[in-house]
Design a protein around this motif. Structure first.
Motif, short mmCIF file in Angstrom:
data_model
loop_
_atom_site.label_atom_id
_atom_site.label_comp_id
_atom_site.label_asym_id
_atom_site.label_seq_id
_atom_site.Cartn_x
_atom_site.Cartn_y
_atom_site.Cartn_z
N UNK A 95 0.84 -1.19 0.00
CA UNK A 95 0.00 0.00 0.00
C UNK A 95 0.88 1.24 0.00
N UNK A 96 0.39 2.31 -0.60
CA UNK A 96 1.09 3.59 -0.58
C UNK A 96 0.33 4.52 0.36
N UNK A 97 1.06 5.14 1.28
CA UNK A 97 0.43 6.03 2.26
C UNK A 97 1.21 7.33 2.36
N UNK A 112 -7.52 2.58 16.84
CA UNK A 112 -8.79 3.29 16.63
C UNK A 112 -9.03 3.63 15.15
N UNK A 113 -8.94 2.64 14.29
CA UNK A 113 -9.16 2.82 12.85
C UNK A 113 -8.17 3.81 12.21
N UNK A 130 -0.21 7.86 9.43
CA UNK A 130 -0.17 7.55 8.00
C UNK A 130 -1.55 7.81 7.40
N UNK A 131 -1.55 8.34 6.20
CA UNK A 131 -2.79 8.72 5.53
C UNK A 131 -3.16 7.66 4.50
N UNK A 132 -4.23 6.92 4.78
CA UNK A 132 -4.77 5.90 3.89
C UNK A 132 -6.28 6.09 3.80
N UNK A 176 -7.44 0.81 4.97
CA UNK A 176 -7.34 0.56 6.42
C UNK A 176 -8.09 -0.71 6.78
N UNK A 177 -9.27 -0.91 6.19
CA UNK A 177 -10.05 -2.13 6.45
C UNK A 177 -9.30 -3.38 5.98
N UNK A 178 -8.62 -3.29 4.83
CA UNK A 178 -7.82 -4.42 4.34
C UNK A 178 -6.70 -4.75 5.33
#
Length: 152
Positions: free
Chosen positions: A22-24, A52-53, A81-83, A88-90
């Motif tokens: 993944x790229x974040x 917390x998600x 990190x920004x996703x 995030x669910x994956x």
């Protein structure tokens, strides 16, 4: 779409089987971007944590920028990190259902923004690591032999 790789986590490729990447984006403050641009970042011993998600990069070292004046944040602080939600669910599903680890792979600039590549990974056993070393050694020997043959 130019990628300028700044830091690589070579140890992660040796320690884990990479399942999905993944790229974040990274939330940086102050002169941390300038320090990263100068190559003052290390992913050694860093890891990714879910809380917390939200996704955080922990224990990554960013050298304080020498020319910065007053505000110098902690060099090993947690960085968000920004996703997007689907990613995030994956990550959450991979960590819970498949017992995978989330590891940082590399930090790079993409369109003048600092990005980090993270991966869902499965830990290697000792015999897997030995196989990796054997394979690397064989490739090196083959490359040397072909180089030697090309000289003649």
């Amino acid at each position: 779409m130019s990628q300028n790789i700044i830091a690589n986590n070579k140890k992660a490729y040796f320690e884990y089987f990479i399942e999905e990447t993944f790229e974040a984006g990274i939330v940086l403050v102050g002169a941390e971007v300038k320090s990263v641009r100068d190559g003052g970042i290390s992913l050694l011993d860093s890891f990714i944590m879910l809380k917390n998600q939200e996704v955080f990069l922990k224990n990554a070292y960013i050298k304080p920028f020498e020319k910065a004046s007053a505000f110098a944040p902690d060099s090993k602080r947690d960085r968000k990190l920004l996703l997007n939600k689907r990613e995030i669910q994956k990550l959450i599903r991979g960590k819970k259902e498949k017992s995978l680890t989330i590891v940082p792979l590399k930090v790079y600039f993409k369109n003048n923004k600092v990005k980090i590549e993270i991966a869902l990974a499965k830990g290697k056993k000792l015999y897997d690591k030995k196989d990796t070393l054997k394979e690397k050694s064989l490739k090196k020997d083959i490359a040397q032999a072909t180089k030697h043959l090309k000289q003649y």
